[in-house]
Design an enzyme around this catalytic site. Sequence first.
Site, PDB file in Angstrom:
ATOM      1  N   CYS A  91       0.830  -1.203   0.000  1.00 30.30           N
ATOM      2  CA  CYS A  91       0.000   0.000   0.000  1.00 30.30           C
ATOM      3  C   CYS A  91       0.868   1.257   0.000  1.00 30.30           C
ATOM      4  CB  CYS A  91      -0.979  -0.047   1.177  1.00 30.30           C
ATOM      5  SG  CYS A  91      -2.334   1.136   1.033  1.00 30.30           S
ATOM      6  N   HIS A 199      -3.480  -5.724   1.142  1.00 27.79           N
ATOM      7  CA  HIS A 199      -2.761  -5.917   2.407  1.00 27.79           C
ATOM      8  C   HIS A 199      -2.673  -7.376   2.812  1.00 27.79           C
ATOM      9  CE1 HIS A 199      -2.493  -1.658   3.727  1.00 27.79           C
ATOM     10  NE2 HIS A 199      -3.500  -1.533   2.880  1.00 27.79           N
ATOM     11  N   GLU A 201      -0.883  -8.554   5.124  1.00 24.13           N
ATOM     12  CA  GLU A 201      -0.714  -8.670   6.588  1.00 24.13           C
ATOM     13  C   GLU A 201      -2.045  -8.636   7.332  1.00 24.13           C
ATOM     14  OE1 GLU A 201      -0.339  -6.047   4.850  1.00 24.13           O
ATOM     15  OE2 GLU A 201      -0.762  -4.209   5.975  1.00 24.13           O
TER      16      GLU A 201
END
Lengths: 232, 82
Positions: A91, A199, A201
């Site tokens: 990002c 994302h 994560e």
Amino acid sequence: MSTRRPTVAIVVFPGSNDDRDAAWALGAMGAEPVFVWHDETELPYETGAVLLPGGFSYGDYLRCGSMASVAPAMDAVRRFAEGGGLVLGVCNGFQILCEARLLPGVLRPNRQLEFVCDDVAVRVENPATVFTSRCRDGQELVLPVKHGEGAWFADEGTFVGLAARGQIVLRYAQNVNGSLGAVAGVVNERGNVMGLMPHPEHAVDPLLGSADGGLLLAALVDAASERVLAAA
Amino acid sequence: MRATVLIRPKQGILDPQGEAVQGSLRKLGFAVGQVRVGRLVDVEVEVEANGSDDARAQIKRMCDELLANPLIESYEIRLEGS
């Protein structure tokens, strides 16, 4: 067989806000995450990989990622990348890598001028990179996106060359932000620096809606382990 | 020496912000064609007197290295008093 956890340096800029999730997820994948503050000039000893996290570094002043791209820690990241070190930007981290010209193209305001926040499907276009080594060709990963400036753009010649060389690694199944060619993630020509808007994560456990992000982060940890072992 | 840098989205680059502003201006009743939104940066450069060539060269480097992204933006440098 070494059981040492490879060090993954997470660079924290003022305004980064996904650094702790990234550390948690990388820890869960077997890495030893270490935070590096933006004004540090060296990466930790034995860094096996670098992750540039999401967020709004320097308040997105000037252009997203532009101020961070010239931070002292980025000089160290640049040297690491030029030496072949693995760097993943998520990002805002992707925006920073583009602004630092470590990755081709640039991230522009979303076509619809609206912040997009959703779980989206992205297709693996190239499973032969170190970052997608745990994915299958054409596999669809469900990953969250949350950004206002995620429309990737490059001139046509650059885009055609990237596609021909397999540097377009991920594409959105449905183009959520107006990215050229629905590009969600690209890798550099050497194959050691990758950026993506979604994302991973935030998607490492079924409780979070998807564990698909773990495939990308675990691949990074695999590769970081191999490099640390090879250097030892 | 003071300088003003005007940064614009290059022709052909999609400018959704400009499109949104165009829509709002039309809603207000203005007959407008294309609208593009850029950025303006005022910079004070510390150079010797009569150093306008030096100042211009420095500002050009600032633009290339940080102020503008050459992939999508063009820039124009205006030096005060020149």
